[in-house]
Design an enzyme around this catalytic site. Structure first.
Site, short mmCIF file in Angstrom:
data_model
loop_
_atom_site.label_atom_id
_atom_site.label_comp_id
_atom_site.label_asym_id
_atom_site.label_seq_id
_atom_site.Cartn_x
_atom_site.Cartn_y
_atom_site.Cartn_z
N HIS A 144 23.11 -18.60 3.56
CA HIS A 144 22.30 -19.04 4.70
C HIS A 144 21.02 -19.74 4.20
O HIS A 144 20.69 -20.85 4.63
CB HIS A 144 21.95 -17.83 5.56
N GLU A 145 20.32 -19.08 3.29
CA GLU A 145 19.06 -19.64 2.79
C GLU A 145 19.30 -20.92 1.97
O GLU A 145 18.46 -21.82 1.97
CB GLU A 145 18.32 -18.60 1.95
N HIS A 148 19.39 -23.89 4.15
CA HIS A 148 18.02 -24.35 4.42
C HIS A 148 17.47 -25.13 3.21
O HIS A 148 16.78 -26.14 3.38
CB HIS A 148 17.11 -23.15 4.69
#
Length: 244
Positions: A144-145, A148
């Site tokens: 997920h990170e 980003h």
């Protein structure tokens, strides 16, 4: 660590002064062996009456737990960096954008919020060691990170622009695998499974955008997520399709 970038991931890296990490015991031997056993038994059976000794014991206990959590978190992180297809792929794609991400940019630390991790465009990825359940949870959180991270490298995201933030949150929740079928069953059970992949992504993205200090309410977060939904959900870069 500087103040977190607001709304950067919906799982912001806390400012250093807000992280309540117990201080290191003056003598590490005090939490080992017979002395640790004696103090533990005294605490459990109510025989520690001195307030100072009680406070020191609880501080040492939390410190020891944090150290154990930290070691486990780094073991999970290293496993993901070496064996997770999703994490390895994302690191390769970020590298193609001339941004180098190494284990030095992915750290474990204690977090005082119910969040699995966070992304800071200048500092990298934080994994919340006291919130990570197992290596599979860490894998999804790190993936997920890294979405980003990819978005920041490719699009130069303005994290205080709610539409930018919402778009990256939609992509991160959709592409990381955290909304895959088995994860939804684990979290919510079969009774709520009918929400499906898209509803899971919308729910998580809305919660993250609502936490952005620029956002006035959950209703505004929902509105922004819906406004950018079609274009951002269908943007699966750098993947060819959504991993479910």
């Amino acid at each position: 660590m500087t103040q977190s970038t607001p709304g950067a991931t919906g799982l912001d890296i806390p400012a250093a002064e807000t992280i309540a990490v117990p201080s290191e015991p003056k003598d590490l031997n005090s939490i080992k062996g017979f002395e640790w056993w004696r103090r533990t038994m005294s605490y459990k059976t109510g025989f520690i009456s001195d307030p100072q000794e009680l406070k020191q014991y609880e501080n040492d206990l939390q410190y020891k737990k944090n150290q154990d959590d930290c070691k486990q978190c780094y073991e999970y992180r290293d496993w993901a960096l070496n064996y997770s297809p999703t994490v390895i792929f994302m690191l390769q794609q970020i590298k193609k954008l001339n941004v180098a991400v190494s284990d030095k940019n992915i750290i474990c630390d204690f977090c005082n919020d119910w969040k699995g991790g966070g992304f800071h465009p200048e500092l990298g990825v934080l994994l919340c060691q006291n919130r990570i359940i197992d290596k599979w949870h860490l894998e999804d959180t790190l993936a997920h990170e890294l979405v980003h991270y990819y978005d920041e490298a490719k699009f130069k995201v303005d994290w205080l622009n709610l539409k930018h933030h919402a778009c990256s949150e939609i992509r991160a929740s959709s592409l990381s695998g955290e909304c895959r079928v088995m994860n939804q069953i684990k979290r919510a059970g079969l009774a709520r499974f009918g929400r499906g992949h898209q509803d899971c992504v919308k729910r998580r993205a809305t919660l993250s955008v609502a936490a952005n200090p620029v956002c006035k309410s959950k209703e505004e977060a929902e509105k922004v997520v819906n406004e950018v939904w079609d274009s951002c959900f269908n943007d699966t870069r750098p993947f060819e399709q959504i991993y479910r």
